[in-house]
Design a protein around this motif. Structure first.
Motif, PDB file in Angstrom:
ATOM      1  N   LYS A 109     -30.140  -2.076 -57.680  1.00 60.00           N
ATOM      2  CA  LYS A 109     -30.212  -1.181 -56.520  1.00 60.00           C
ATOM      3  C   LYS A 109     -31.636  -0.693 -56.368  1.00 60.00           C
ATOM      4  O   LYS A 109     -32.327  -0.464 -57.360  1.00 60.00           O
ATOM      5  CB  LYS A 109     -29.305   0.045 -56.702  1.00 60.00           C
ATOM      6  N   THR A 110     -32.041  -0.506 -55.124  1.00 57.33           N
ATOM      7  CA  THR A 110     -33.373   0.016 -54.828  1.00 57.33           C
ATOM      8  C   THR A 110     -33.259   1.139 -53.815  1.00 57.33           C
ATOM      9  O   THR A 110     -32.561   0.998 -52.809  1.00 57.33           O
ATOM     10  CB  THR A 110     -34.279  -1.099 -54.262  1.00 57.33           C
ATOM     11  N   GLU A 111     -33.948   2.247 -54.086  1.00 60.84           N
ATOM     12  CA  GLU A 111     -34.038   3.348 -53.129  1.00 60.84           C
ATOM     13  C   GLU A 111     -35.451   3.380 -52.561  1.00 60.84           C
ATOM     14  O   GLU A 111     -36.431   3.314 -53.302  1.00 60.84           O
ATOM     15  CB  GLU A 111     -33.733   4.684 -53.788  1.00 60.84           C
ATOM     16  N   VAL A 112     -35.542   3.478 -51.235  1.00 61.44           N
ATOM     17  CA  VAL A 112     -36.838   3.583 -50.571  1.00 61.44           C
ATOM     18  C   VAL A 112     -37.293   5.036 -50.669  1.00 61.44           C
ATOM     19  O   VAL A 112     -36.633   5.943 -50.168  1.00 61.44           O
ATOM     20  CB  VAL A 112     -36.753   3.130 -49.092  1.00 61.44           C
ATOM     21  N   LEU A 113     -38.438   5.243 -51.328  1.00 60.48           N
ATOM     22  CA  LEU A 113     -38.954   6.596 -51.545  1.00 60.48           C
ATOM     23  C   LEU A 113     -39.963   7.028 -50.490  1.00 60.48           C
ATOM     24  O   LEU A 113     -40.010   8.196 -50.111  1.00 60.48           O
ATOM     25  CB  LEU A 113     -39.626   6.682 -52.925  1.00 60.48           C
ATOM     26  N   GLU A 114     -40.793   6.083 -50.038  1.00 56.09           N
ATOM     27  CA  GLU A 114     -41.844   6.424 -49.077  1.00 56.09           C
ATOM     28  C   GLU A 114     -42.202   5.200 -48.251  1.00 56.09           C
ATOM     29  O   GLU A 114     -42.225   4.079 -48.767  1.00 56.09           O
ATOM     30  CB  GLU A 114     -43.090   6.909 -49.830  1.00 56.09           C
TER      31      GLU A 114
END
Length: 160
Positions: free
Chosen positions: A108-113
């Motif tokens: 899983k990947t979360e977009v931070l910026e």
């Protein structure tokens, strides 16, 4: 026939807070691990020697950490960096639990910026936090990375 247009994303297609559940998952085999160890000259017996590994705290061989990172990174490429101009940095890399032969890794990947480049108007930088977990949900790895991604060009010619 698929086109390169379908591989990866442009800067404007990323949203802060978005969580990407990558597919496909991957089961790590003994052959994967041993080949990676031999290619990279990592001959540590914890990865290559069953009898040695049985006498460790793990009780069995563990998969090489750099292989786990490479696998998880690779799984993210089609949706995170498939259109990348450059991978700029990987930070906060943590191996949080061992991976064994036969474990299936999900990512899983979360977009931070997401930000536009200050010096080049045709691109920007996406910063993401990625985690890999095995089949029982145990997180095995996490890291952040910054990727330079092109913006979608307005002057593209439609093939249509």
């Amino acid at each position: 026939m698929p086109t390169k247009e379908l591989y990866g994303r442009y800067l404007d297609e990323f949203e802060v807070g978005e969580v990407i559940e990558h597919w496909p998952t991957r089961t790590v085999t003994e052959s994967d691990d041993l080949l990676f160890c031999m290619l990279t000259m990592n001959h540590h017996p914890l990865h290559t020697n069953k009898e040695f590994a049985e006498d460790t705290q793990f009780g069995q061989r563990i998969v090489s950490g750099p292989f786990v990172y490479s696998l998880v990174f690779g799984i993210t490429v089609p949706t995170v960096s498939g259109k990348a101009i450059a991978n700029l940095a990987t930070t906060d890399l943590r191996h949080t639990a061992p991976v064994f032969h036969g474990d299936t890794i999900t990512v899983k990947t979360e977009v931070l910026e997401v930000r536009e480049s200050k010096s080049q108007p045709d691109r920007g930088i996406v910063t993401v936090h990625t985690t890999g977990a095995k089949q029982d949900g145990t997180e095995v790895i996490s890291f952040q990375r910054a990727v330079m991604i092109p913006k979608r060009r307005d002057d593209r010619v439609s093939s249509g």
